[in-house]
Design a protein around this motif. Structure first.
Motif, PDB file in Angstrom:
ATOM      1  N   PHE A  41      -3.711   1.093  -2.854  1.00  0.00           N
ATOM      2  CA  PHE A  41      -2.783   0.501  -3.685  1.00  0.00           C
ATOM      3  C   PHE A  41      -3.454   0.431  -5.171  1.00  0.00           C
ATOM      4  CE2 PHE A  41      -5.933  -2.512  -2.185  1.00  0.00           C
ATOM      5  CZ  PHE A  41      -6.237  -3.363  -3.203  1.00  0.00           C
ATOM      6  N   ALA A  42      -2.654   0.002  -6.158  1.00  0.00           N
ATOM      7  CA  ALA A  42      -3.236  -0.038  -7.594  1.00  0.00           C
ATOM      8  C   ALA A  42      -2.690  -1.516  -8.255  1.00  0.00           C
ATOM      9  CB  ALA A  42      -2.967   1.199  -8.504  1.00  0.00           C
ATOM     10  N   ILE A  43      -3.253  -2.237  -8.986  1.00  0.00           N
ATOM     11  CA  ILE A  43      -2.782  -3.386  -9.541  1.00  0.00           C
ATOM     12  C   ILE A  43      -3.214  -3.333 -10.980  1.00  0.00           C
ATOM     13  CG2 ILE A  43      -2.776  -4.857  -7.509  1.00  0.00           C
ATOM     14  CD1 ILE A  43      -5.614  -5.474 -10.106  1.00  0.00           C
ATOM     15  N   SER A  44      -2.537  -3.909 -11.818  1.00  0.00           N
ATOM     16  CA  SER A  44      -2.876  -3.871 -13.145  1.00  0.00           C
ATOM     17  C   SER A  44      -2.872  -5.322 -13.373  1.00  0.00           C
ATOM     18  CB  SER A  44      -1.808  -3.338 -14.256  1.00  0.00           C
ATOM     19  OG  SER A  44      -1.875  -1.984 -14.066  1.00  0.00           O
ATOM     20  N   ASP A  45      -3.964  -5.846 -14.256  1.00  0.00           N
ATOM     21  CA  ASP A  45      -4.060  -7.168 -14.655  1.00  0.00           C
ATOM     22  C   ASP A  45      -4.376  -7.482 -16.101  1.00  0.00           C
ATOM     23  OD1 ASP A  45      -4.407  -9.947 -14.217  1.00  0.00           O
ATOM     24  OD2 ASP A  45      -6.383  -9.902 -13.408  1.00  0.00           O
ATOM     25  N   ALA A  46      -4.244  -8.504 -16.746  1.00  0.00           N
ATOM     26  CA  ALA A  46      -4.498  -8.740 -18.187  1.00  0.00           C
ATOM     27  C   ALA A  46      -5.382  -9.935 -18.060  1.00  0.00           C
ATOM     28  CB  ALA A  46      -3.250  -8.836 -19.166  1.00  0.00           C
ATOM     29  N   THR A 102       1.055  -1.099   0.072  1.00  0.00           N
ATOM     30  CA  THR A 102      -0.153   0.160  -0.052  1.00  0.00           C
ATOM     31  C   THR A 102       1.056   1.079   0.028  1.00  0.00           C
ATOM     32  OG1 THR A 102       0.046   0.125   2.455  1.00  0.00           O
ATOM     33  CG2 THR A 102      -1.809  -1.145   1.175  1.00  0.00           C
ATOM     34  N   ALA A 103       0.297   2.566  -0.561  1.00  0.00           N
ATOM     35  CA  ALA A 103       0.948   3.783  -0.449  1.00  0.00           C
ATOM     36  C   ALA A 103       0.717   4.133   0.985  1.00  0.00           C
ATOM     37  CB  ALA A 103       0.323   4.426  -1.543  1.00  0.00           C
ATOM     38  N   SER A 104       1.548   5.210   1.210  1.00  0.00           N
ATOM     39  CA  SER A 104       1.392   5.694   2.742  1.00  0.00           C
ATOM     40  C   SER A 104      -0.303   6.082   2.985  1.00  0.00           C
ATOM     41  CB  SER A 104       2.328   7.150   2.691  1.00  0.00           C
ATOM     42  OG  SER A 104       2.024   8.089   2.046  1.00  0.00           O
ATOM     43  N   ASN A 105      -1.190   6.223   2.093  1.00  0.00           N
ATOM     44  CA  ASN A 105      -2.466   6.749   2.523  1.00  0.00           C
ATOM     45  C   ASN A 105      -3.201   5.393   2.522  1.00  0.00           C
ATOM     46  OD1 ASN A 105      -2.663   6.012  -0.393  1.00  0.00           O
ATOM     47  ND2 ASN A 105      -3.583   8.021  -0.682  1.00  0.00           N
TER      48      ASN A 105
END
Length: 185
Positions: free
Chosen positions: A50-55, A44-47
């Motif tokens: 989170f971001a994920i990418s998926d195909a 996670t970011a400090s806030n």
């Protein structure tokens, strides 16, 4: 000839308390689909986001979950989201040899499927006005993308060509009305 969809999912752990927003945590991310679960870690970011990418290689529902096991001072938290990956559009059309027939006469119905991958199956249905549809024929389309058949409608009839979809393309339907006139003797 595989098709793949790429997407990015941004998420904040909604169950994450305030302390989580001010510190980075490594969480376990899981994607569930018909292929089964796929797991990998995310940080996670400090806030707390989170971001994920998926195909993904097929249309359909996917569940994305994230969980943090907790530590000595904090309980575990988890969050999930369901995402529908929409398939590509294809074109289905239906033509009839004549839109007006005399009672007892045949009409030829042609269903056309423009593009699809694995399933090249097309069905032709008939429904008298105000009644449920009945499947007349299901077949693999020919090299031109067509399925044909001839029927004698006994009353005004809607003819439909239906493609049920496949892993890549969404379902599609087209309908045409044939009017039946009484036979005069």
């Amino acid at each position: 000839r595989g098709h793949r969809w790429c997407m990015t999912c941004s998420r904040r752990m909604s169950a994450c308390p305030q302390w989580c927003a001010s510190s980075r945590r490594t969480c376990r991310y899981t994607q569930r689909s018909v292929r089964g679960p796929v797991r990998w870690p995310v940080t996670t970011a400090s806030n707390g986001t989170f971001a994920i990418s998926d195909a993904v290689s097929a249309r359909g529902w996917y569940t994305y979950s994230v969980s943090w096991a907790g530590d000595a001072d904090h309980t575990a938290v988890s969050s999930s989201v369901k995402v529908y990956v929409k398939g590509k559009a294809t074109s289905v059309s239906v033509t009839v040899s004549t839109a007006h027939v005399t009672y007892g006469a045949y009409t030829t119905v042609t269903g056309h499927l423009a593009t699809a991958t694995k399933s090249r199956s097309l069905s032709i249905y008939a429904a008298h006005v105000g009644q449920s549809a009945v499947r007349l024929k299901t077949a693999t389309v020919d090299s031109s993308g067509n399925v044909r058949g001839s029927w004698r409608p006994s009353e005004n009839t809607y003819y439909s060509a239906r493609f049920l979809g496949d892993a890549v393309y969404e379902p599609a339907t087209a309908t045409r009305l044939v009017y039946v006139s009484p036979q005069l003797t």
